[in-house]
Design a protein around this motif. Structure first.
Motif, mmCIF file in Angstrom:
data_model
loop_
_atom_site.group_PDB
_atom_site.id
_atom_site.type_symbol
_atom_site.label_atom_id
_atom_site.label_comp_id
_atom_site.label_asym_id
_atom_site.label_seq_id
_atom_site.Cartn_x
_atom_site.Cartn_y
_atom_site.Cartn_z
ATOM 1 N N GLY A 107 0.710 -1.277 0.016
ATOM 2 C CA GLY A 107 0.166 0.082 -0.008
ATOM 3 C C GLY A 107 0.842 1.231 0.013
ATOM 4 O O GLY A 107 1.943 1.378 -0.699
ATOM 5 N N SER A 108 0.326 2.155 0.766
ATOM 6 C CA SER A 108 1.128 3.443 0.874
ATOM 7 C C SER A 108 1.814 3.644 2.382
ATOM 8 O O SER A 108 1.679 4.646 3.057
ATOM 9 N N MET A 109 2.431 2.443 2.809
ATOM 10 C CA MET A 109 3.292 2.478 3.993
ATOM 11 C C MET A 109 4.410 3.441 3.755
ATOM 12 O O MET A 109 5.105 3.247 2.850
ATOM 13 N N GLU A 110 4.688 4.278 4.816
ATOM 14 C CA GLU A 110 5.645 5.131 4.623
ATOM 15 C C GLU A 110 7.065 4.555 5.394
ATOM 16 O O GLU A 110 7.076 3.494 6.117
ATOM 17 N N ASP A 111 8.130 5.252 5.124
ATOM 18 C CA ASP A 111 9.385 4.752 5.735
ATOM 19 C C ASP A 111 9.534 4.884 7.214
ATOM 20 O O ASP A 111 10.358 3.819 7.596
ATOM 21 N N THR A 112 8.761 5.757 7.676
ATOM 22 C CA THR A 112 8.917 5.698 9.092
ATOM 23 C C THR A 112 8.206 4.628 9.816
ATOM 24 O O THR A 112 8.832 4.037 10.749
ATOM 25 N N ALA A 113 7.134 4.238 9.308
ATOM 26 C CA ALA A 113 6.622 2.830 9.536
ATOM 27 C C ALA A 113 7.444 1.696 9.432
ATOM 28 O O ALA A 113 7.411 0.948 10.438
ATOM 29 N N LYS A 114 8.106 1.628 8.386
ATOM 30 C CA LYS A 114 8.953 0.450 8.435
ATOM 31 C C LYS A 114 10.205 0.405 9.256
ATOM 32 O O LYS A 114 10.534 -0.490 9.516
ATOM 33 N N ALA A 115 10.602 1.756 9.343
ATOM 34 C CA ALA A 115 11.523 1.708 10.166
ATOM 35 C C ALA A 115 11.274 1.536 11.744
ATOM 36 O O ALA A 115 11.863 0.789 12.431
ATOM 37 N N ASN A 116 10.137 1.824 12.316
ATOM 38 C CA ASN A 116 9.652 1.316 13.465
ATOM 39 C C ASN A 116 9.462 -0.197 13.390
ATOM 40 O O ASN A 116 9.881 -0.722 14.469
ATOM 41 N N MET A 117 8.957 -0.557 12.401
ATOM 42 C CA MET A 117 8.701 -2.144 12.578
ATOM 43 C C MET A 117 10.188 -3.028 12.315
ATOM 44 O O MET A 117 10.030 -3.957 12.899
ATOM 45 N N THR A 118 11.060 -2.422 11.714
ATOM 46 C CA THR A 118 12.466 -2.820 11.572
ATOM 47 C C THR A 118 12.967 -2.794 13.051
ATOM 48 O O THR A 118 13.753 -4.120 13.524
ATOM 49 N N LEU A 119 12.933 -1.952 13.735
ATOM 50 C CA LEU A 119 13.586 -1.794 15.140
ATOM 51 C C LEU A 119 12.949 -2.763 15.935
ATOM 52 O O LEU A 119 13.490 -3.480 16.758
ATOM 53 N N THR A 120 11.590 -3.025 15.806
ATOM 54 C CA THR A 120 10.716 -3.869 16.640
ATOM 55 C C THR A 120 11.094 -5.332 16.541
ATOM 56 O O THR A 120 11.255 -6.087 17.409
ATOM 57 N N MET A 187 21.960 -6.382 13.331
ATOM 58 C CA MET A 187 21.754 -5.634 11.727
ATOM 59 C C MET A 187 20.364 -5.221 11.469
ATOM 60 O O MET A 187 20.289 -4.197 10.838
ATOM 61 N N MET A 188 19.358 -5.757 12.085
ATOM 62 C CA MET A 188 18.169 -4.866 11.905
ATOM 63 C C MET A 188 18.091 -3.835 12.631
ATOM 64 O O MET A 188 17.370 -2.738 12.143
ATOM 65 N N CYS A 189 18.335 -3.643 13.757
ATOM 66 C CA CYS A 189 18.707 -2.204 14.418
ATOM 67 C C CYS A 189 19.422 -1.367 13.685
ATOM 68 O O CYS A 189 19.001 -0.186 13.844
ATOM 69 N N LEU A 190 20.496 -1.817 13.175
ATOM 70 C CA LEU A 190 21.362 -0.951 12.514
ATOM 71 C C LEU A 190 20.725 -0.434 11.269
ATOM 72 O O LEU A 190 20.859 0.623 10.693
ATOM 73 N N ALA A 191 19.949 -1.338 10.537
ATOM 74 C CA ALA A 191 19.314 -0.731 9.383
ATOM 75 C C ALA A 191 18.070 -0.053 9.621
ATOM 76 O O ALA A 191 17.759 0.813 8.504
ATOM 77 N N CYS A 192 17.575 0.158 10.761
ATOM 78 C CA CYS A 192 16.532 0.817 11.058
ATOM 79 C C CYS A 192 17.082 2.496 10.867
ATOM 80 O O CYS A 192 16.183 3.230 10.687
#
Length: 259
Positions: A107-120, A187-192
């Motif tokens: 959909g129209s998921m923003e990069d901020t939402a992806k960053a939060n999900m990556t950190l989680t 690595m996921m936290c660094l990618a966030c």
């Protein structure tokens, strides 16, 4: 390393770690019988978290599950709980990480939402890895303690036959799997950091007129009550125009004229 590559590598490494944790938990070789003093034996015993097995020299293997929970040691039950919690958190982290991958658009998921999900998901992987490493280490400590207690009893002649257990292959699988899950979470936290959009900073810009000889004059601003009459329409005593002098200036009465 690009953000997408770091994120994908973290996902793959974490997947291997969670898969290894599941494999280690299901294995029956957490502890194996020590054959140092008796290399030739007709019965070989090994135990896991859920059952104990006996393998005979003929190749026949019989496994019996633990039918009781309260009869097991408290540390043994704690190891079970740690492994289960690590697996559950790891699976949830994988589900969250799949939707957080930058190469997948939903959909129209923003990069901020992806960053939060990556950190989680990264935090979940780190906790899952720590749970696996802690559970395996606690079980290994139990084996070391029982091994030396059994060795001491054997040398003192308190028991003629005493089975000693040593590290099984499941322990090494659990340690490696926990380490992989931990590295993948980091690595996921660094990618966030690479997914967080840069904040736009607005700087104040002073406006200057294009003409050099343009000047702006400001006069005093008088605030009225809004109910005053127009001075041009005022009539009566006290509002007459002051007389002018010879040089054209208006003369106003001073305070001594009223005495």
């Amino acid at each position: 390393m690009s953000t997408t590559l770091c994120q994908v590598m973290g996902f793959l490494v974490s997947s291997l770690g969670i898969g290894g944790s599941i494999m280690a938990t299901a294995m029956d070789t957490w502890s194996t019988q020590d054959l140092y003093d008796n290399p030739v034996t007709a019965v070989f015993q090994y135990q896991g978290l859920w059952r104990s097995c006996v393998r005979q020299s003929s190749g026949f293997t019989e496994c019996r599950p633990y039918f009781t929970i309260l009869g097991l040691p408290a540390m043994f039950q704690a190891v079970r709980a740690l492994m289960i919690v690590g697996i559950v958190l790891g699976i949830l982290g994988l589900l969250v990480c799949i939707f957080a991958l930058k190469c997948i658009r939903i959909g129209s998921m923003e990069d901020t939402a992806k960053a939060n999900m990556t950190l989680t998901s990264g935090i979940m992987f780190i906790i899952a890895g720590l749970c696996a490493i802690t559970g395996v280490s606690v079980f290994a400590n139990m084996l070391v303690t029982n091994f030396w207690m059994s060795t001491t009893n054997m040398f003192q002649g308190m028991q003629n036959v005493q089975n000693r257990y040593t590290f099984g292959s499941a322990l090494f699988v659990g340690w490696v799997a926990g380490g992989l899950a931990l590295v993948g979470g980091i690595m996921m936290c660094l990618a966030c950091k690479g997914l967080i959009p840069e904040e736009s900073r607005y700087k104040a810009v002073s406006y200057n007129a294009s003409g050099r000889n343009i000047s702006y004059r400001t006069g005093p601003y008088k605030v009225g009550s809004g109910y005053e009459a127009d001075p041009k329409t005022r009539k009566g005593t006290g509002y007459e125009e002051a007389p002018r002098s010879e040089d054209g200036r208006r003369s106003y009465p001073s305070k001594y004229d009223y005495v």
